[in-house]
Write a protein that holds these residues in place. Structure first.
Motif, mmCIF file in Angstrom:
data_model
loop_
_atom_site.group_PDB
_atom_site.id
_atom_site.type_symbol
_atom_site.label_atom_id
_atom_site.label_comp_id
_atom_site.label_asym_id
_atom_site.label_seq_id
_atom_site.Cartn_x
_atom_site.Cartn_y
_atom_site.Cartn_z
ATOM 1 N N ILE A 132 31.351 -5.383 -19.460
ATOM 2 C CA ILE A 132 30.405 -6.138 -19.190
ATOM 3 C C ILE A 132 30.975 -7.794 -19.891
ATOM 4 O O ILE A 132 32.176 -7.086 -21.107
ATOM 5 C CB ILE A 132 29.594 -5.319 -20.579
ATOM 6 C CG1 ILE A 132 28.271 -4.917 -19.531
ATOM 7 C CG2 ILE A 132 28.571 -7.199 -20.811
ATOM 8 C CD1 ILE A 132 27.376 -4.536 -20.662
ATOM 9 N N VAL A 134 29.616 -6.645 -15.158
ATOM 10 C CA VAL A 134 28.674 -7.875 -15.455
ATOM 11 C C VAL A 134 28.573 -9.308 -16.242
ATOM 12 O O VAL A 134 29.496 -8.574 -17.224
ATOM 13 C CB VAL A 134 27.773 -6.704 -16.589
ATOM 14 C CG1 VAL A 134 26.444 -7.639 -16.357
ATOM 15 C CG2 VAL A 134 26.933 -5.764 -15.906
ATOM 16 N N ASP A 152 27.446 -8.611 -10.789
ATOM 17 C CA ASP A 152 26.522 -9.718 -11.514
ATOM 18 C C ASP A 152 26.698 -10.369 -12.558
ATOM 19 O O ASP A 152 27.414 -10.825 -13.328
ATOM 20 C CB ASP A 152 25.493 -9.056 -11.231
ATOM 21 C CG ASP A 152 24.813 -7.632 -9.864
ATOM 22 O OD1 ASP A 152 24.513 -8.729 -9.039
ATOM 23 O OD2 ASP A 152 25.540 -6.520 -9.900
ATOM 24 N N ALA A 157 22.195 -4.017 -13.226
ATOM 25 C CA ALA A 157 22.852 -5.244 -14.649
ATOM 26 C C ALA A 157 21.901 -5.108 -15.680
ATOM 27 O O ALA A 157 22.423 -4.888 -16.938
ATOM 28 C CB ALA A 157 23.796 -6.598 -13.822
#
Ligand SMILES: NC(=O)c1ccc[n+]([C@@H]2O[C@H](COP(=O)([O-])OP(=O)(O)OC[C@H]3O[C@@H](n4cnc5c(N)ncnc54)[C@H](O)[C@@H]3O)[C@@H](O)[C@H]2O)c1
Length: 449
Positions: A79, A116, A152, A184
């Motif tokens: 992330i 993400v 995403d 995501a």
């Protein structure tokens, strides 16, 4: 989970530190080498209660590291948070060039591993799709073939308040996640589970933190609408205060009386010398600008800005009423930062007041609990920074309380009264004990109070 936070300001650093505290492996990236060196040595570049301690313990446990190397951060994180600044342009729009540079840099360094990419910065509505485009552009740079990447974009606006940012991160009213990828959104929900379950909350018995799962544009709009509502609420009570001043009512009593109505609520009903800081002014302006772009005249928001512009001169008007000529007078400011418990001076009402007092020929001094400690001018001109409140009071024709720091309630006002040339206090936050000050011989003037 493995997290990379890009931009270690008030939002990015707090986010990175708090996520590492709840067990994630976090790398914080900033392109400011001095800042990164400072953080690597265990020091926080910003003043935020409780932050340094958490930062040091997470770093010691190996969960939190700092670097200037974006490629390393992108490789590490499943992330990737974008948390760089989005300051206002002179037109009122957000300056998104830092977000753009980071999105491009992420694209340059993406591999086939799924990521993400999270917009934590406050970005104009529509930025989710725009960031996707920039990342794709970055990934294609220098290559003729379609890049083998998978990612995403999620919008996760931040609602923390400077001065209580760590508390707010562990005790949020809600967490907003906008995006169109279930995968995501599921990863983001998992990331926040310890906070959702209130594992670090002050009151662990509270129900789970609500997760607002929505589309990208709605998430982006939620942030602007929230700040615009709060700013408008303050402008509303400031307008009521100005009417109170004229009719002889007390806005503090009025705010209490209306705030007890559960439909209104008591928060953000403190009248004063106007809102400022790094978020409200720029976010309200950006929403007004977006509305203009789409052919809508946001009249209510424009009025909130206009009331605030006037409110920032209210202390000056009161000084002129009391002292008449300001040229050659000395005015002391109690507090400089836009709110207590922060060192942030971005768009602080004190700046407007200093400029206007200078323009009228007054000498300006100031004492601020955090800024005075560092002995630097913090980029301010036309103001002498004093080391304590008594040095501030010395020779003053008036003092203006600009920031409601708790420690100002405990000042030795008797001593300060003796030191002032003229014992006048304009209480710009309706914060001090009026009857005590009057019994000591001060002339006390509040805002609608
Ligand atoms: N400050 C707040 O209270 C607050 C609250 C909610 C949301 N926000 C939003 O969060 C965002 C960040 O705000 P902030 O106050 O933390 O900003 P800030 O200016 O304190 O920090 C931004 C950081 O990003 C770094 N940076 C800039 N370009 C970079 C790059 N290319 N690579 C790596 N680092 C880079 C800067 O060096 C700085 O450390 C803004 O969009 C703001 O509107 C702020």
């Amino acid at each position: 989970m493995r997290v990379c936070v890009i931009g270690t300001g008030y939002v990015g650093l707090v986010t990175g530190v708090c996520l590492s505290h709840i067990g994630h492996e976090v790398i914080c990236i900033d392109n400011n080498e001095e800042k990164v060196k400072l953080m690597q040595s265990g020091q926080s570049p910003i003043y935020e209660p409780g932050l340094s301690e958490l930062m040091q313990s997470s770093a010691a446990s190996g969960k939190l590291t700092f670097s200037t190397d974006l490629a390393k951060g992108v490789q590490h994180g499943e992330i990737l948070f974008i948390a760089v600044g989005t300051p206002p342009l002179p037109t009122g729009e957000s300056d998104t060039r830092y977000v753009e540079a980071v999105a491009k840099g992420i694209g340059n360094n993406l591999s086939s591993d799924y990521k993400v990419i999270v917009n934590k910065s406050t970005v104009p509505i529509g930025s989710g799709d725009w960031v996707r485009m920039i990342v794709l552009d970055g990934a294609s740079e220098g290559s003729d073939s379609t890049p083998d990447i998978s990612f995403d974009v999620v919008s996760n606006p931040e609602f923390l308040r400077e001065g209580s940012a760590v508390f707010d991160t562990f005790n949020p009213d809600r967490i907003v996640l906008g995006g169109n990828s279930d995968k995501a959104l599921a990863m983001m929900s998992e990331l926040y589970q310890p906070i959702v379950k209130r594992e670090c909350a002050e009151d662990k018995s509270l129900p789970p933190v609500p997760l607002v799962l929505t589309d990208l544009s709605s998430a982006e709009m939620i942030k602007y609408a929230a700040n615009s509502f709060l700013a408008t609420k303050i402008s509303f009570i400031n307008e009521v205060a100005n009417i109170c001043d004229r009719v002889g009512a007390d806005v503090v009593q009025v705010a209490k009386g209306i705030g007890l109505d559960s439909r209104i609520g008591s928060k953000f009903l403190s009248a004063g010398i106007g809102w400022g800081g790094s978020c409200f002014p720029k976010d309200v302006s950006a929403l007004v600008h977006t509305a203009d772009d789409y052919g809508y005249n946001a009249e209510l928001l424009k009025a909130a800005v206009s009331v605030n512009r006037h409110q920032r001169s209210i202390a000056l008007e009161k000084l002129q009423t009391e002292l008449k000529i300001l040229k050659g007078k000395t005015v002391g400011l109690l507090g400089l930062t836009f709110k207590p418990d922060t060192d942030d001076m971005r768009d602080a009402p004190a700046i407007t007041l200093i400029e206007e007092l200078n323009r009228l020929g007054a000498r300006v001094k100031a004492y601020d609990p955090i800024l005075s400690q560092s002995g630097s001018s913090h980029g301010l001109s036309g103001v002498m920074i004093e080391a304590d409140a008594e040095m501030l009071a010395d020779d003053c024709d008036a003092m203006v309380l600009v920031t409601d720091w708790q420690e100002f309630l405990k000042l030795d006002f008797q001593k300060m009264h003796q030191l002032m040339t003229n014992p006048l206090i304009i209480d710009g936050r309706n914060f001090l004990d009026r009857s005590n000050l009057e019994s000591l011989g001060f002339r006390y003037i509040g805002i609608g109070h």
